[in-house]
Design an enzyme around this catalytic site. Structure first.
Site, PDB file in Angstrom:
ATOM      1  CE  LYS A  32     -12.415  -3.103 -65.106  1.00  0.00           C
ATOM      2  NZ  LYS A  32     -10.803  -3.046 -64.605  1.00  0.00           N
ATOM      3  CE1 TYR A  92     -14.047  -0.551 -63.151  1.00  0.00           C
ATOM      4  CE2 TYR A  92     -15.909  -1.982 -63.151  1.00  0.00           C
ATOM      5  CZ  TYR A  92     -15.078  -1.944 -62.799  1.00  0.00           C
ATOM      6  OH  TYR A  92     -13.711  -3.141 -62.241  1.00  0.00           O
TER       7      TYR A  92
END
Length: 239
Positions: free
Chosen positions: A165, A161
């Protein structure tokens, strides 16, 4: 009235962004992978006839992106705001990869997160750039996370994750440098830890408050802020 496209609009922050955009009179194109199952969006469509169009879109599927572009183009010749909201956090959704912990990584799991959270938003922005260029002071807001900040990163998990990002940040920073010449601005927004299916019930941030701040950012964005990374309160986030 703004013409707004929101990805991942069927739940969580995307749904709240859709609701608030409709409440202020915008024309909204709400995308999701399965519009026929998006009961909350269907209910909003009955409340705001003529203002909400449900569009099928899987950000990992290039054919789906092209079809979504054609569907939107039937209704409007321009867009004023694209909100790249669709994303996954492994383990928090029924179709998400199960883990992102050291000792359990797989290439497929990592690539799935990167495709949804980083590559997908770039492809969506690319596909809809023609409509954005035809819009009025068009903006692209891509929802990132403080987890994507290299300076702030102080833990292992979540690996995929966080990496996705950070990748999204680079893609949209690069995009900003190129599309600014057309009058289209692109920024990254950290919405905070929001109480949604992804964020969980322990999260501190009310999605309604975050959504209001994100829409305010879109309205008040200036050319010199193109390519920036900020919170929903328009505070600088370190890369």
């Amino acid at each position: 009235m703004k013409r707004v496209l929101i990805t991942g609009a069927n739940r969580g922050l995307g749904l709240e962004l859709t609701r608030q955009s409709l409440e202020r009179g915008d024309m909204v194109f709400a995308t999701s992978r399965r519009p026929e199952a998006a009961t909350d969006l269907q209910h909003l469509a009955t409340q705001y006839p003529g203002h909400l169009t449900l569009v099928q879109l899987d950000v990992t599927d290039e054919a789906s992106i092209r079809a979504a572009h054609e569907a939107v183009k039937v209704v409007t010749s321009s867009l004023d705001l694209l909100i790249n909201n669709a994303g996954i956090y492994p383990g928090m959704g029924p179709e998400d990869p199960e883990n992102q912990r050291l000792g359990q990584f797989t290439a497929d799991g990592a690539l799935q997160v990167l495709r949804v959270n980083a590559v997908g938003p770039l492809l969506v922005a690319q596909a809809f750039l023609d409509l954005l260029r035809a819009g009025s002071k068009a903006r692209i807001l891509s929802l990132s996370s403080g987890q994507g900040s290299l300076e702030w990163k102080a833990s292992g998990d979540p690996y995929h994750y966080s990496a996705s990002k950070a990748t999204l940040n680079m893609y949209m920073r690069a995009l900003a440098a190129e599309i600014g010449q057309y009058g289209v601005l692109s920024i990254l927004v950290d919405p905070g830890w929001v109480r949604t299916g992804m964020g969980g019930s322990a999260a501190a941030q009310d999605p309604a408050v975050a959504a209001k701040g994100i829409l305010r950012l879109a309205d008040q964005l200036h050319a010199e802020e193109n390519g920036s990374f900020v919170t929903w309160q328009n505070q600088h986030v370190p890369w």
